[in-house]
Every structure is written in C-alpha cells, then in structure tokens.
Scaffold this motif. Structure first.
Motif, PDB file in Angstrom:
ATOM      1  N   LEU A 194     -10.995   4.156 -15.357  1.00 14.93           N
ATOM      2  CA  LEU A 194     -10.552   4.530 -16.696  1.00 14.93           C
ATOM      3  C   LEU A 194      -9.325   3.728 -17.123  1.00 14.93           C
ATOM      4  CD1 LEU A 194     -11.043   8.401 -16.622  1.00 14.93           C
ATOM      5  CD2 LEU A 194     -12.443   6.719 -17.824  1.00 14.93           C
ATOM      6  N   VAL A 195      -8.396   3.480 -16.204  1.00 11.82           N
ATOM      7  CA  VAL A 195      -7.210   2.693 -16.549  1.00 11.82           C
ATOM      8  C   VAL A 195      -7.626   1.273 -16.922  1.00 11.82           C
ATOM      9  CG1 VAL A 195      -5.056   1.714 -15.688  1.00 11.82           C
ATOM     10  CG2 VAL A 195      -5.636   4.084 -15.177  1.00 11.82           C
ATOM     11  N   ARG A 196      -8.523   0.689 -16.152  1.00 12.71           N
ATOM     12  CA  ARG A 196      -8.978  -0.669 -16.450  1.00 12.71           C
ATOM     13  C   ARG A 196      -9.738  -0.712 -17.777  1.00 12.71           C
ATOM     14  NH1 ARG A 196     -10.696  -1.051 -10.209  1.00 12.71           N
ATOM     15  NH2 ARG A 196      -8.703  -1.794  -9.377  1.00 12.71           N
ATOM     16  N   THR A 197     -10.488   0.343 -18.063  1.00  9.76           N
ATOM     17  CA  THR A 197     -11.190   0.389 -19.339  1.00  9.76           C
ATOM     18  C   THR A 197     -10.205   0.496 -20.493  1.00  9.76           C
ATOM     19  OG1 THR A 197     -13.122   1.439 -18.302  1.00  9.76           O
ATOM     20  CG2 THR A 197     -12.922   1.639 -20.699  1.00  9.76           C
ATOM     21  N   GLY A 198      -9.177   1.336 -20.335  1.00  8.20           N
ATOM     22  CA  GLY A 198      -8.154   1.433 -21.366  1.00  8.20           C
ATOM     23  C   GLY A 198      -7.436   0.111 -21.586  1.00  8.20           C
ATOM     24  N   PHE A 199      -7.177  -0.591 -20.491  1.00  6.86           N
ATOM     25  CA  PHE A 199      -6.509  -1.881 -20.609  1.00  6.86           C
ATOM     26  C   PHE A 199      -7.391  -2.913 -21.308  1.00  6.86           C
ATOM     27  CE2 PHE A 199      -6.102  -6.154 -18.739  1.00  6.86           C
ATOM     28  CZ  PHE A 199      -4.901  -6.518 -19.322  1.00  6.86           C
ATOM     29  N   THR A 200      -8.644  -3.040 -20.875  1.00  5.75           N
ATOM     30  CA  THR A 200      -9.498  -4.063 -21.492  1.00  5.75           C
ATOM     31  C   THR A 200      -9.822  -3.733 -22.948  1.00  5.75           C
ATOM     32  OG1 THR A 200     -11.450  -3.036 -20.461  1.00  5.75           O
ATOM     33  CG2 THR A 200     -10.482  -4.961 -19.362  1.00  5.75           C
ATOM     34  N   LEU A 201      -9.691  -2.458 -23.319  1.00  5.82           N
ATOM     35  CA  LEU A 201      -9.839  -2.092 -24.729  1.00  5.82           C
ATOM     36  C   LEU A 201      -8.837  -2.855 -25.592  1.00  5.82           C
ATOM     37  CD1 LEU A 201     -10.882  -0.229 -27.042  1.00  5.82           C
ATOM     38  CD2 LEU A 201      -9.231   1.481 -26.250  1.00  5.82           C
ATOM     39  N   VAL A 202      -7.615  -3.028 -25.076  1.00 11.77           N
ATOM     40  CA  VAL A 202      -6.562  -3.696 -25.853  1.00 11.77           C
ATOM     41  C   VAL A 202      -6.269  -5.115 -25.354  1.00 11.77           C
ATOM     42  CG1 VAL A 202      -5.517  -1.476 -26.402  1.00 11.77           C
ATOM     43  CG2 VAL A 202      -4.679  -2.763 -24.431  1.00 11.77           C
ATOM     44  N   MET A 203      -6.939  -5.540 -24.297  1.00  9.53           N
ATOM     45  CA  MET A 203      -6.678  -6.850 -23.691  1.00  9.53           C
ATOM     46  C   MET A 203      -6.705  -8.013 -24.684  1.00  9.53           C
ATOM     47  SD  MET A 203      -8.950  -8.679 -20.672  1.00  9.53           S
ATOM     48  CE  MET A 203     -10.443  -8.643 -21.714  1.00  9.53           C
ATOM     49  N   PRO A 204      -7.690  -8.106 -25.588  1.00  8.86           N
ATOM     50  CA  PRO A 204      -7.682  -9.244 -26.515  1.00  8.86           C
ATOM     51  C   PRO A 204      -6.456  -9.276 -27.421  1.00  8.86           C
ATOM     52  CG  PRO A 204      -9.869  -8.259 -26.417  1.00  8.86           C
ATOM     53  CD  PRO A 204      -8.941  -7.314 -25.706  1.00  8.86           C
ATOM     54  N   GLU A 215       1.005  -1.428 -15.110  1.00  6.45           N
ATOM     55  CA  GLU A 215       1.160  -2.318 -16.254  1.00  6.45           C
ATOM     56  C   GLU A 215       0.001  -2.144 -17.232  1.00  6.45           C
ATOM     57  OE1 GLU A 215       2.350  -6.944 -17.274  1.00  6.45           O
ATOM     58  OE2 GLU A 215       1.351  -6.519 -15.358  1.00  6.45           O
ATOM     59  N   MET A 216      -1.204  -1.983 -16.702  1.00  5.62           N
ATOM     60  CA  MET A 216      -2.364  -1.752 -17.573  1.00  5.62           C
ATOM     61  C   MET A 216      -2.143  -0.539 -18.469  1.00  5.62           C
ATOM     62  SD  MET A 216      -5.705  -2.385 -15.164  1.00  5.62           S
ATOM     63  CE  MET A 216      -6.417  -4.024 -14.980  1.00  5.62           C
ATOM     64  N   ALA A 217      -1.669   0.550 -17.874  1.00  3.66           N
ATOM     65  CA  ALA A 217      -1.447   1.774 -18.651  1.00  3.66           C
ATOM     66  C   ALA A 217      -0.366   1.580 -19.697  1.00  3.66           C
ATOM     67  CB  ALA A 217      -1.090   2.926 -17.713  1.00  3.66           C
ATOM     68  N   GLU A 218       0.675   0.828 -19.360  1.00  2.00           N
ATOM     69  CA  GLU A 218       1.748   0.592 -20.319  1.00  2.00           C
ATOM     70  C   GLU A 218       1.283  -0.303 -21.459  1.00  2.00           C
ATOM     71  OE1 GLU A 218       4.536   2.199 -20.451  1.00  2.00           O
ATOM     72  OE2 GLU A 218       3.951   3.261 -18.631  1.00  2.00           O
ATOM     73  N   VAL A 219       0.457  -1.289 -21.153  1.00  2.02           N
ATOM     74  CA  VAL A 219      -0.090  -2.147 -22.209  1.00  2.02           C
ATOM     75  C   VAL A 219      -0.934  -1.308 -23.163  1.00  2.02           C
ATOM     76  CG1 VAL A 219      -1.671  -4.048 -22.690  1.00  2.02           C
ATOM     77  CG2 VAL A 219      -0.017  -4.250 -20.830  1.00  2.02           C
ATOM     78  N   PHE A 220      -1.774  -0.436 -22.609  1.00  3.25           N
ATOM     79  CA  PHE A 220      -2.583   0.447 -23.450  1.00  3.25           C
ATOM     80  C   PHE A 220      -1.687   1.300 -24.351  1.00  3.25           C
ATOM     81  CE2 PHE A 220      -4.185   4.750 -24.095  1.00  3.25           C
ATOM     82  CZ  PHE A 220      -5.387   4.505 -24.742  1.00  3.25           C
ATOM     83  N   ALA A 221      -0.621   1.857 -23.777  1.00  2.00           N
ATOM     84  CA  ALA A 221       0.261   2.751 -24.529  1.00  2.00           C
ATOM     85  C   ALA A 221       0.919   2.043 -25.703  1.00  2.00           C
ATOM     86  CB  ALA A 221       1.323   3.338 -23.604  1.00  2.00           C
ATOM     87  N   ALA A 222       1.132   0.730 -25.582  1.00  2.00           N
ATOM     88  CA  ALA A 222       1.768  -0.011 -26.669  1.00  2.00           C
ATOM     89  C   ALA A 222       0.879  -0.069 -27.911  1.00  2.00           C
ATOM     90  CB  ALA A 222       2.101  -1.429 -26.208  1.00  2.00           C
ATOM     91  N   TYR A 223      -0.417   0.011 -27.713  1.00  2.00           N
ATOM     92  CA  TYR A 223      -1.358  -0.083 -28.840  1.00  2.00           C
ATOM     93  C   TYR A 223      -1.938   1.272 -29.244  1.00  2.00           C
ATOM     94  CZ  TYR A 223      -1.094  -5.081 -28.030  1.00  2.00           C
ATOM     95  OH  TYR A 223      -0.641  -6.374 -27.886  1.00  2.00           O
ATOM     96  N   TYR A 224      -1.768   2.283 -28.381  1.00  2.02           N
ATOM     97  CA  TYR A 224      -2.222   3.643 -28.701  1.00  2.02           C
ATOM     98  C   TYR A 224      -1.066   4.612 -28.464  1.00  2.02           C
ATOM     99  CZ  TYR A 224      -6.999   2.015 -29.191  1.00  2.02           C
ATOM    100  OH  TYR A 224      -8.143   1.376 -29.633  1.00  2.02           O
ATOM    101  N   PRO A 225      -0.036   4.522 -29.314  1.00  2.00           N
ATOM    102  CA  PRO A 225       1.168   5.347 -29.121  1.00  2.00           C
ATOM    103  C   PRO A 225       0.881   6.835 -29.322  1.00  2.00           C
ATOM    104  CG  PRO A 225       1.220   4.245 -31.252  1.00  2.00           C
ATOM    105  CD  PRO A 225       0.053   3.673 -30.520  1.00  2.00           C
ATOM    106  N   GLU A 226       1.756   7.629 -28.761  1.00  2.00           N
ATOM    107  CA  GLU A 226       1.589   9.081 -28.796  1.00  2.00           C
ATOM    108  C   GLU A 226       1.523   9.639 -30.221  1.00  2.00           C
ATOM    109  OE1 GLU A 226       1.160  11.515 -26.212  1.00  2.00           O
ATOM    110  OE2 GLU A 226       0.546   9.588 -25.403  1.00  2.00           O
ATOM    111  N   ARG A 227       2.286   9.054 -31.112  1.00  2.00           N
ATOM    112  CA  ARG A 227       2.328   9.611 -32.468  1.00  2.00           C
ATOM    113  C   ARG A 227       0.967   9.518 -33.174  1.00  2.00           C
ATOM    114  NH1 ARG A 227       4.859   4.606 -32.817  1.00  2.00           N
ATOM    115  NH2 ARG A 227       3.864   3.129 -34.262  1.00  2.00           N
TER     116      ARG A 227
END
Length: 279
Positions: A194-204, A215-227
């Motif tokens: 799931l973490v790798r899937t979340g990362f590759t969702l935003v990888m491009p 790092e993968m989780a943090e990269v995902f969080a940058a594009y899908y913020p809590e707010r």
C-alpha cells in the motif's frame, strides 16, 4: 545514487549492489548463490537479489532475503516446490534473516512487451545481479512517468479480493481471528504494498524514485495533505512503520482491505488508469 534516484538524463538509476550487502548477510548471500546453482543448474538463466539486503539497509534478525530467479523456460510446479524448499532451508539455517522468498519467472516473460513496464522494470531497476547474464542489458531505460505508475501498481482493485481471502484463510486456520505470528507476514506484505502504491500514485509529479518506505509515505503526504484528504497521509505513514515493524493485528488488515486499499485503488484508476490485464 543521485538525488531522487534519477541519473542526469532523468532515468531511474538501478538501486543496490553486491558491494552494499551488509557484512552480517554476506554468508547468507553466498549460500543462496551456491544453492540456487545446485538446485536449478542449467535451467537457470540468471539470479538476482532485491530488497533491503542489496540496498545495504537490512537489519539482522528483522530483514528477509529476497531472490528473483529467471529460468530459461517458464517455471513449473516442481520448480516452485524446489524454490519453497530452498527458502525454508535458508530461513532455518540463518538467524540473520526473518524469512526468505524466491520469485520464479521465465526469461521470455521478463522481456515480453506486456511486462516491459512492470516485471521488466523491476529486474532492470530494483534487482541486483547475482548469477548469469543480466537481463537489464536487453531492457530499456525507465522514467518515473504515468505509464510506469499504471503498469506497476495499477492492479490494486484486483488484489483486494485476494487479500480478503488470505486474511480469512489465516484467521480460519489459526482460529480466534488469527494468531499474531500468522498475521504478521500479511501485515508486513500489505503495508509495504500500500505504501508503494501510494508513492507511485504521486511519483510522476514528484519526478523521482525511492524504495525507502518512510520517504515514500512523506512524498505521498505532500500531494495528499490532511486538510484535503483526512487521515490518508496518517494511515500511509502508519503503514510505512508497519512495513518495517509489523504487528499481527487483524484490525489493521481489515482497515487495509475495507478503507485505505479501496480508496487508493479508486484514486489510482482515476489518475493513472488500470493496469493492462494479464493472462
């Protein structure tokens, strides 16, 4: 490796090398290499390490041994049984590893058009050559684009029913919802996926590659913020932790297949489309 895992031309650099294998794991790798030859002999085209051991981040007693073997022909059931026996023997003999897993593939499958941006990319970028002729020499270079994202992780919706069956099977065999020991491998596997899937969702959009779960989780969080996406980043960060330190908790697994997984599958299909079907 350069910043964000890319070379100067923007291609994903191959991660890992035999030189990075931690000292504690070198006897394991040496034994694996010798036994792979003994077991598969002339049927073997090439063998590879992947995961934390060739990346140099493996932890004694916590990390598993990951092998990929490319056979000259398509693997048979007898080959798979031999691989399971090999894995069990290595895991039993070496306390440094917490399990061993060997993927068996055929050379033609790795080089096929259908697998060019999935299994082919995996071998070319995430696998470290151990034996034989490196199949990466026959594969293209790869960029972190939407095609790669779709073909590597665009099948989560198909996996979720199988995950539910695995959870139910383990729970049924062990009783009382499943023992902690039996559930831990499922938590580790599904958390990482799931973490790798979340990362590759935003990888491009991030335009880079990493195999570090945190790092993968943090990269995902940058594009899908809590707010904008409440709890999604939090859940993926939690999954990154469980990918390293799994607990045998059935509630975690249920949350993956009932909440985080279905959301990721739907969002992935919206952003990148669905992976080309396999036979």
């Amino acid at each position: 490796m350069s910043k964000r895992g890319l070379d100067s031309l923007g291609y994903i650099e191959r991660e890992g090398s035999l030189g990075r294998v931690p000292k504690a794991f070198r006897p394991v790798v040496a034994a694996a290499r010798d036994r792979v030859l003994d077991v598969f002999g002339a049927r073997l085209h090439s063998a590879y390490l992947y995961g934390s051991i060739p990346r140099g981040t493996a932890r004694p007693g916590r990390s598993d041994l990951d092998l990929l073997l490319a056979l000259r022909e398509e693997p048979t059931e007898a080959d798979r049984a031999d691989a399971r026996t090999l894995d069990e023997a290595l895991d039993k003999e070496f306390a440094q590893i917490d399990g061993a897993g060997t993927l068996l593939v055929g050379r033609a499958q790795v080089l096929s058009d259908l697998e060019r941006h999935d299994l082919g990319w995996f071998v070319a970028c995430l696998c470290t050559p151990l034996l034989g002729e490196d199949l990466a020499e026959e594969l293209p270079r790869y960029r972190p684009d939407t095609l790669l994202a779709r073909e590597t992780n665009g099948d989560l919706a198909l996996l979720l029913p199988r995950w539910r069956e695995r959870i139910a099977r383990v729970a049924g065999v062990t009783g009382a919802g499943g023992s902690e020991e039996a559930l831990r491998p499922l938590v580790r596997h599904m958390s990482r996926h799931l973490v790798r899937t979340g990362f590759t969702l935003v990888m491009p959009r991030w335009n880079g590659w990493t195999s570090d779960l945190t790092e993968m989780a943090e990269v995902f969080a940058a594009y899908y913020p809590e707010r904008d996406h409440p709890r999604r980043a939090v859940r993926l960060r939690e999954a990154a932790v469980l990918g390293h330190e799994p607990v045998g908790d059935r509630a975690v697994l249920r949350s993956y297949v009932d909440d985080l997984g279905p959301w990721l599958a739907e969002e992935y299909a919206r952003v990148h489309g669905v992976k080309n079907p396999r036979p």
